[in-house]
Design an enzyme around this catalytic site. Structure first.
Site, PDB file in Angstrom:
ATOM      1  CE  LYS A 191      -3.537  -2.545  -0.223  1.00 32.71           C
ATOM      2  NZ  LYS A 191      -4.269  -3.284   0.759  1.00 32.71           N
TER       3      LYS A 191
HETATM    4  C1  LIG Z   1      -5.446  -4.252   0.997  1.00 33.86           C
HETATM    5  C2  LIG Z   1      -6.892  -4.043   0.946  1.00 33.86           C
HETATM    6  C3  LIG Z   1      -7.753  -4.437   1.986  1.00 33.86           C
HETATM    7  C4  LIG Z   1      -7.321  -5.282   3.143  1.00 33.86           C
HETATM    8  O1  LIG Z   1      -6.267  -4.781   3.866  1.00 33.86           O
HETATM    9  P1  LIG Z   1      -5.342  -5.786   4.712  1.00 33.86           P
HETATM   10  O2  LIG Z   1      -4.506  -4.843   5.502  1.00 33.86           O
HETATM   11  O3  LIG Z   1      -4.549  -6.578   3.730  1.00 33.86           O
HETATM   12  O4  LIG Z   1      -6.213  -6.616   5.557  1.00 33.86           O
HETATM   13  C5  LIG Z   1      -9.089  -4.110   1.882  1.00 33.86           C
HETATM   14  N1  LIG Z   1      -9.578  -3.475   0.814  1.00 33.86           N
HETATM   15  C6  LIG Z   1      -8.791  -3.105  -0.216  1.00 33.86           C
HETATM   16  C7  LIG Z   1      -9.407  -2.381  -1.359  1.00 33.86           C
HETATM   17  C8  LIG Z   1      -7.436  -3.398  -0.191  1.00 33.86           C
HETATM   18  O5  LIG Z   1      -6.669  -3.047  -1.235  1.00 33.86           O
END
Ligand SMILES: *Cc1c(COP(=O)(O)O)cnc(C)c1O
Length: 388
Positions: A191
Site C-alpha cells: 500500500k
Molecule cells: C489491501 C486491501 C484491503 C485489506 O487490507 P489488509 O490490511 O490486507 O487486511 C481491503 N480493501 C482493499 C481495497 C485493499 O486493497
C-alpha cells in the site's frame, strides 16, 4: 523450497516498500524500550494520523480487513442487514461485511473509464434491509462521493469508505476516509504507506468510535497499558469483542511512514503522469481517467488490454522480467461467491477480463516506466499480429 519453486527474479517488481534508516531507528527504539503491546506510541500514531487526515476519531488496528470488520460491527451492522459493496475490489471489502452476519449485494463499476462504484447501483440494489454501502477509492482515485453520499443520505444508509488505496487522497477538500460514517485504511506492504501488517479506522461519530475502541480489545474496560500505569486493577467485559490491536513496533513504523507519505505519494504521482503520457496515444489500450475527481494518490497504475489478449500480454511482459497483476478479479465470479451472488455485472466483468496492473511504487525510476510502456505496447502489437 526446490529451485523451481523459487519466485521469479523480477527485474521490475509490481510493488516495493520504501524503508529507510528512520524506520529502522524508530522500530529499534521501541524494541529497546521494553514495551511492545498497544500503548503510548500507538496513541501518538493515531493522533498523527488524525491530524493528517483531519479526523477526530482514529483507531489503529491489526490490518485493513480488521478495520473494515470493526467499522461495520461498531456501526451496528449485523444479521438481517444488507450491505451494498462493489464487485471490483479486494475480496476483504465484502468478506468483512459478511463476517458481521450481514448479507452483501455486489454492485457494478461505473464504466471502463471509471472503475469505482456506480452511484446508480445504490438505487438499483437498495431495499428495505439495506443498511450500508461500502465505497472503495479504487487505485487511490476518489470515488464519486458527492453522488454516493447524496443517495445514501436520502435513503438513510451508512457509508463505509474502504480507503485502503487512498491515504492522502481528497475530494471537495476532505480526505478520503473521512467523508462517510467510517473510513478504513490498510498499511500492508504494497500500500502507499506500510507498517508491515496494519490498518486504521476513522469514525465520524464519537459513539461508534468508543464502541470500536471497546471491541478492538475484547470489549474489556481496561487495556494492559492502563493496568501497567496503575490506572486499573481489574476490568469488566461489556460485549463480545475481538483482538484487533496493533502493536508499538508497527505504530512506530507507521509514524515514520506517515511523515514520508506525501513525498512517497508525490513520487507515485510523477510516475503515474509519465505512464499516462507514454500510453496516451495507444489506440489499442485504454488508460482510465477515473472521473478526474479530487486529488488522487496513485496506488495503482492500470490499463485495459484489447479483448481476449490480457493474459497473453501479461505473459509477454513476464518474459521480460516485468511483474504485473490484476486488480481485480470480480468478487461475484469467485467460487465462494458464485452460488450466493449469482448476478451479471457487465462493466466489472469486462474490467476484470481486460485490466493489467503495471508496476508502480516510489522507488521506480522514469527509465523503468519507459521500458514497461515500450514492452507493453510491443506485447499488445505482437499479440494482435499473432493471436492464439
Ligand atoms: C489491501 C486491501 C484491503 C485489506 O487490507 P489488509 O490490511 O490486507 O487486511 C481491503 N480493501 C482493499 C481495497 C485493499 O486493497
Amino acid at each position: 523450497m526446490a529451485e523451481d519453486q523459487l519466485p521469479p527474479q523480477w527485474r521490475i517488481a509490481l510493488a516495493d516498500v520504501s524503508i529507510g534508516d528512520e524506520e529502522i531507528a524508530a522500530v529499534t527504539e521501541v524494541l529497546r524500550s521494553g514495551w511492545l503491546s498497544m500503548g503510548p506510541t500507538t496513541e501518538h500514531f493515531e493522533q498523527a494520523l488524525g491530524d493528517y487526515l483531519g479526523a477526530e476519531h482514529v483507531l489503529a488496528v491489526t490490518n485493513g480487513t480488521a478495520a473494515l470488520h470493526l467499522a461495520a460491527a461498531a456501526l451496528g451492522i449485523g444479521p438481517g442487514d444488507e450491505v451494498i459493496c462493489p464487485s471490483l475490489t479486494f475480496v476483504a471489502s465484502a468478506a468483512a461485511m459478511l463476517q458481521t452476519g450481514a448479507t452483501v449485494r455486489l454492485a457494478d463499476s461505473t464504466s471502463l473509464d471509471d472503475f469505482s462504484l456506480n452511484p446508480d447501483e445504490i438505487d438499483r440494489l437498495a431495499g428495505p434491509r439495506t443498511r450500508a454501502v461500502v465505497v472503495v477509492h479504487y487505485g487511490g482515485y476518489p470515488a464519486a462521493m458527492e453522488e454516493i453520499m447524496a443517495r445514501c443520505r436520502a435513503r438513510e444508509l451508512l457509508v463505509i469508505e474502504d480507503a485502503a488505496h487512498a491515504p492522502g487522497a481528497a475530494i471537495n477538500g476532505r480526505s478520503c476516509g473521512t467523508i462517510g460514517d467510517a473510513g478504513c485504511f490498510s498499511f500492508f506492504p504494497n500500500k502507499n504507506m506500510t507498517t508491515g501488517e496494519g490498518g486504521a479506522v476513522v469514525f465520524a461519530d464519537e459513539k461508534a468510535a468508543s464502541k470500536a475502541r471497546l471491541l478492538r480489545s475484547h470489549a474489556m474496560t481496561a487495556l494492559t497499558w492502563d493496568r501497567h500505569l496503575g490506572h486499573a486493577n481489574s476490568y469488566d467485559v461489556l460485549d463480545v469483542g475481538f483482538n484487533y490491536r496493533i502493536d508499538e513496533i508497527r505504530a512506530a513504523l507507521g509514524l515514520v511512514q506517515l511523515a514520508r507519505l506525501d513525498t512517497m505519494n508525490a513520487s507515485r504521482a510523477r510516475l503515474a503522469t509519465l505512464y499516462r503520457l507514454l500510453l496516451a496515444d495507444q489506440p489499442s489500450l485504454v488508460v482510465p481517467g477515473f472521473g478526474a475527481r479530487g486529488r488522487p494518490v496513485h496506488h495503482l497504475a492500470v490499463a485495459l488490454a484489447p479483448r481476449d489478449s490480457r493474459d497473453r500480454v501479461r505473459q509477454l511482459l513476464r518474459g521480460r522480467g516485468i511483474q504485473t497483476s490484476v486488480h481485480y478479479p470480480a468478487i461475484h465470479r469467485f467460487s465462494h461467491y458464485r452460488q450466493t451472488h449469482e448476478t451479471e455485472l457487465p462493466v466489472a466483468e469486462e474490467i476484470a477480463e481486460r485490466v493489467i496492473t503495471l508496476p508502480l511504487h516510489p522507488r521506480l525510476g522514469e527509465a523503468e516506466i519507459r521500458e514497461i510502456c515500450e514492452a507493453l505496447v510491443e506485447a499488445v502489437a505482437d499479440n494482435q499480429a499473432a493471436p492464439n
